[in-house]
Write a protein that holds these residues in place. Sequence first.
Motif, PDB file in Angstrom:
ATOM      1  N   ASN A 157     -17.665  -5.286 -45.612  1.00  0.00           N
ATOM      2  CA  ASN A 157     -18.561  -6.303 -45.179  1.00  0.00           C
ATOM      3  C   ASN A 157     -19.272  -6.751 -46.302  1.00  0.00           C
ATOM      4  O   ASN A 157     -20.268  -5.619 -46.922  1.00  0.00           O
ATOM      5  N   ARG A 184     -14.481  -8.764 -46.533  1.00  0.00           N
ATOM      6  CA  ARG A 184     -14.719  -9.848 -45.548  1.00  0.00           C
ATOM      7  C   ARG A 184     -16.238 -10.178 -45.897  1.00  0.00           C
ATOM      8  O   ARG A 184     -17.374  -9.515 -46.215  1.00  0.00           O
ATOM      9  N   ILE A 186     -19.291 -12.396 -45.307  1.00  0.00           N
ATOM     10  CA  ILE A 186     -20.070 -12.793 -43.759  1.00  0.00           C
ATOM     11  C   ILE A 186     -21.256 -13.724 -44.504  1.00  0.00           C
ATOM     12  O   ILE A 186     -22.082 -13.779 -45.267  1.00  0.00           O
ATOM     13  N   ALA A 229     -12.668 -13.112 -37.869  1.00  0.00           N
ATOM     14  CA  ALA A 229     -12.631 -13.598 -39.555  1.00  0.00           C
ATOM     15  C   ALA A 229     -11.172 -14.148 -39.921  1.00  0.00           C
ATOM     16  O   ALA A 229     -10.289 -13.890 -39.028  1.00  0.00           O
ATOM     17  N   TYR A 231      -8.233 -14.672 -42.246  1.00  0.00           N
ATOM     18  CA  TYR A 231      -7.705 -13.550 -43.387  1.00  0.00           C
ATOM     19  C   TYR A 231      -6.997 -14.423 -44.452  1.00  0.00           C
ATOM     20  O   TYR A 231      -6.113 -15.429 -43.847  1.00  0.00           O
ATOM     21  N   GLY A 242     -11.308 -11.521 -46.095  1.00  0.00           N
ATOM     22  CA  GLY A 242     -11.657 -12.283 -44.847  1.00  0.00           C
ATOM     23  C   GLY A 242     -12.746 -12.920 -44.798  1.00  0.00           C
ATOM     24  O   GLY A 242     -13.693 -12.437 -45.705  1.00  0.00           O
ATOM     25  N   ILE A 244     -16.089 -14.656 -42.742  1.00  0.00           N
ATOM     26  CA  ILE A 244     -16.839 -15.031 -41.194  1.00  0.00           C
ATOM     27  C   ILE A 244     -17.875 -15.909 -41.484  1.00  0.00           C
ATOM     28  O   ILE A 244     -18.621 -16.032 -42.208  1.00  0.00           O
TER      29      ILE A 244
END
Length: 326
Positions: A157, A184, A186, A229, A231, A242, A244
Motif C-alpha cells: 500500500n 496499490r 491509495i 482497487a 488493477y 492497483g 484506489i
Amino acid sequence: MHDGHNRQISYLRVSVTDRCNFRCVYCMPEQGVKLLRHTEILSYEELLRIIRVVSEHGVSKIRLTGGEPLVRRGIVGFIRNIANLNAVTDISLTTNGSLLAGMAAKLKEAGLNRVNISLDTIEPDKFRKITYGGNLAETINGIKVALAVGLTPIKLNVVLTNIITEHDLAYFVDLVHREPISIRFIEYMPIGESQACPGPGIEEIKDKINSFGKGILKPTLNIHGNGPAKYFYLPQAKGSFGFITPISEHFCGVCNRIRLTADGKFKPCLLSNQELDVKTALRQGASDIEIAELFYQTIADKPQGHTLANAGGQAKFFRQMSQIGG
Ligand code: SAM
Ligand code: SF4
C-alpha cells in the motif's frame, strides 16, 4: 447477506489495537493520540466471539489491522483460533512490515493467508520522516520474508503524498517485474487531525509508470481479494499495479465490508462517524442472536456512498485512521 443497496457483505475488517510503533503523518497527528486503556479494547476472546457470530451470518473474509496489528501480543494464537472457524475462508492482515520478518513464518503456520504491507517510499530518510522513526530495511526485509513463506498474494500500500519521487516509482516498476506483488496507490484521505500533503494524482502516476520504457499499463481483472482497487499490468511483469480512489472516484457501490474498532464498535463505513456499540452489549451478556442483530443493524446503516469529496474534504471525523484501521 445484502444491505439496502444490494451490496453483499462478506468482509469484516478488525482493528485489534490502536497502538502503533510508527506515527505516519497521514494517519496520526504529530503529538500522537490518546491511547485506549487495556480494559477498553476487546479481549481476544471477545473479538473471536464477534468474528464467529458474523461468520455464521455471511462473513467469510477477515482482515486484521490496527494501529499495528503485530504489536499486540498473542496475535499468532488469535489467528490460529480464527482459522479454526469453519465459515472463515480468508484471513489477511495489513501491517507496516516492521515486525513481519521475525513473525511471518509463525503467522503463516497459524493460518494467515496473506498480507498487505505499507510502503510509501524506498528512500530511508524519507521513510523515517513519514513514519516518524521507521526503519526502511526492516519493512523491506518483512516483504522478502513474507514472500518466502508464502503469505501471498502480497500487496504493497502506497499512500499518495508529496514525498513520492520518480526514484520510488522506478523501484516499484522494477519490483513488479521481478516479483508477483501488487503495488496499490491509495489517494490520501483527510481524516482526523493527520497532516499530509496530498501527492500526485492517479493519472500522473500512470503516465510516469508508462514513461519508464517497460511497456504501457493495461487494465486487468481477477486479482485475488481485489477489493476496491482497479488493477493494471505491464507486459512480462509478474506483479501488477492497483489504484484506489476513495476521493476522485469512489467505489462505495461495490463496498462489501463492515469494520470493527479495537474498542468494540461496528462501523458501517470508514468515512462516516456512525458506530454501533457491540462491546457494551457483549459485556452486558448479549446472546449470539443479539450480537448478530447489531451486525444486521450495522449493515442496514451502511450509507449508499460517502460524502467526503462533496464536502471538499472538510468532513469532520472524530477518530484518527489509526483508530479505525484504514
Ligand atoms: N499499521 C498498519 C499499516 O500501516 O499497514 C495497518 C493500519 S493502517 C491505518 C492501514 C492502511 O491505511 C495503511 O495502508 C495506511 O497506509 C492507510 N492509511 C492510513 N492513513 C491514511 C490516509 N489518511 N489516507 C489513505 N490511507 C491511509
Ligand atoms: Fe501506524 Fe499504520 Fe497508521 Fe502508519 S499507517 S501510523 S503504521 S497504523
